[in-house]
Motif scaffolding. Sequence first.
Motif, PDB file in Angstrom:
ATOM      1  N   ILE A 241       0.768  -0.986  -0.050  1.00 42.66           N
ATOM      2  CA  ILE A 241       0.175   0.007   0.175  1.00 42.66           C
ATOM      3  C   ILE A 241       0.810   1.090  -0.113  1.00 42.66           C
ATOM      4  O   ILE A 241       1.665   1.328   0.718  1.00 42.66           O
ATOM      5  CB  ILE A 241      -1.036   0.105   1.318  1.00 42.66           C
TER       6      ILE A 241
ATOM      7  N   PRO B 102      -0.051  -6.596   5.143  1.00 45.23           N
ATOM      8  CA  PRO B 102      -0.116  -5.355   4.533  1.00 45.23           C
ATOM      9  C   PRO B 102       1.295  -4.912   4.426  1.00 45.23           C
ATOM     10  O   PRO B 102       2.087  -5.020   5.546  1.00 45.23           O
ATOM     11  CB  PRO B 102      -1.048  -4.072   4.817  1.00 45.23           C
TER      12      PRO B 102
ATOM     13  N   ASN C 263      -6.140  -0.144   3.840  1.00 43.07           N
ATOM     14  CA  ASN C 263      -6.160  -1.508   4.295  1.00 43.07           C
ATOM     15  C   ASN C 263      -7.068  -2.041   5.136  1.00 43.07           C
ATOM     16  O   ASN C 263      -7.438  -3.333   5.118  1.00 43.07           O
ATOM     17  CB  ASN C 263      -4.909  -1.439   5.672  1.00 43.07           C
TER      18      ASN C 263
END
Lengths: 242, 353
Positions: free
Chosen positions: B100, B147, B112
């Motif tokens: 991200i 993430p 997220n």
Amino acid sequence: MSHDEVIKVEGLTKMFGDFAAVNAISFEVKKGEIFGFLGANGAGKTTAMKMLIGISHPSSGRATVAGFDVYTQAEDIKKNIGYMSQKFALYDDLTVKENINFFGGIYGLTRKRIKEKSEALIQELGLENVANQLVGALPLGWKQKLSFSVSLFHDPKIVFLDEPTGGVDPITRRQFWEMIYKAAHQGTTIFVTTHYMDEAEYCDRVSIMVNGKIEALDTPKKLKEQFQAESMNDVFLKLARG
Amino acid sequence: MLPIIFILPLLQLVILSNAATFEVKNIKFGYIDNDRSATSRALIEKFGASTYFNVLQAYPTQIRAGAAMLRGEVDVVMEIPQQFARDLQTEQHHTLGVTINAIDGAAAGVENVYISQIVQSYNQSIIIDLSQISDAQIQPVMIETIPLFWYNETLNYKTFMVPGILVLLVTMITLFLSGMNIVREKEIGTLEQINVTPIKKSQFIIGKLFPFWAIGMALLSIGLIIAKLIFNIPMLGSLLLLYLYTSIYILVVLGIGLFISNFTDTQQQAMFIAWFFMVIFILMSGLFTPIESMPKWAQLMTEFNPIKYYVEVMRMVMLKGSGFLDILPQLIKTLVYAILMNGLAVWSYKKTT
Ligand SMILES: Nc1ncnc2c1ncn2[C@@H]1O[C@H](COP(=O)(O)OP(=O)(O)O)[C@@H](O)[C@H]1O
Ligand SMILES: [Mg+2]
């Protein structure tokens, strides 16, 4: 027409909406003359002067100053004139010297020339002790004299003074007129507005403006004869009564 | 003055309540599908169906996706490993790497959460599918996302806010100083004295610009030192580039200020109008609400927002280490803007009224 006329005005008018602040005035000013532009408060003196110095567009009429047209050659006029506003307009937050340097610089004087002239000027005005002080702190009379000297600093052909003696004491007024005489003596044409009628006596010729119109124009002597008056103040009162 | 007092705030109300929300929308989603199975395609489609994500873009490799992220073409990249479908059947548990872009940390956090939600709902649907296919004992299937936040690994709020705040400081001070300036001289009468001199209009404006420009550059320097010493904000890119951009950017702001100053009669009016633009510029700069989340008309408006470009450049250079070519589009637009605004400032300054 002679070439002696440095200001020529014909039917000059300034309208604010429907109101004619300056109503079709006509006159001429000769080279080297002290021309008194008289009138009560609100008569239209400042408005007329602003058109002549090229910061206000006339509504109609014609005018040339130093041979240049007020409509199309305002920037050329500005090179040839000095102006002292009725409101004190030097920088309060600059010192005496800085103000002189700044305005001298704008008119394109060299550094050397500015230095020489400003030293002489400060001495002449007796401002040696305050030369490095902020202008804002000076008494009004000194400010006015400084402001007048700055308007003459670049040796203009004509200097426009708007109520230069407004609000100062009689002694300072007297000194101020001595300075005006001196400038006139050196060949500068003086265009001066005032609402003090006694000052009119010091002028070569005066015009008297009432409600936007010039009602009388001549030498003080002839005006007094014409109106069978003792003083210019009486002339003015007779004119005002109609 | 009275119309200004009512019209400007109402305009702000209408524009800002539509544009400056904290929703994150139109997230640019990319993926690397190494599995190419029905399962992986179904997962990707889930993202396509979401109203939050759009521009589904496939990348062949992590390197290509990374480059695209550096250029700002993609916000989120999901990588689906080989054998994803098969492993899911045998192990009933799988992790997915998601990268991200966290240059805007607040938006990254929200993104997220969205991703996790979509993956959760996908998990649910597989469970249902499996229950229809066989009567065998149903094992819960679990896909988890891990993430990876780029450009701001720990989602440090200060890392993405400080460069933006620095932008605001430089902008506010220079806009207000220049906006007040000429109009102040009108009020005290010195402007009239200037107007009877033969000074050229451009000389006057340049004379006005220069001191404020120097103040703006000094502010940037102090701000950068504080960013480094107190907040320890990284400075990945070239300082010189940042100064080059800022030197042009400040001219835009000053041009706007002088333009406002020329059109107003009192400092009060000038202040009011400067604030109006300042508030709109700040809230529509992408500093708080990501530009992509704004409605189309609002996005179009931000094209004229100099602060937007500065926030972008500041974050790109400081946090991503972007170079000259990366910020060239912003640089060119800012340069055009500077020429335009200062041209207007010179034009609107009238020596004769
Ligand atoms: N910008 C303006 N708009 C409207 N009226 C004005 C403006 N400037 C001056 N006036 C009006 O024009 C008249 C003449 O003003 P002014 O020239 O300042 O007079 P004086 O200098 O002789 O005292 C006054 O009635 C004044 O209120
Ligand atoms: Mg007056």
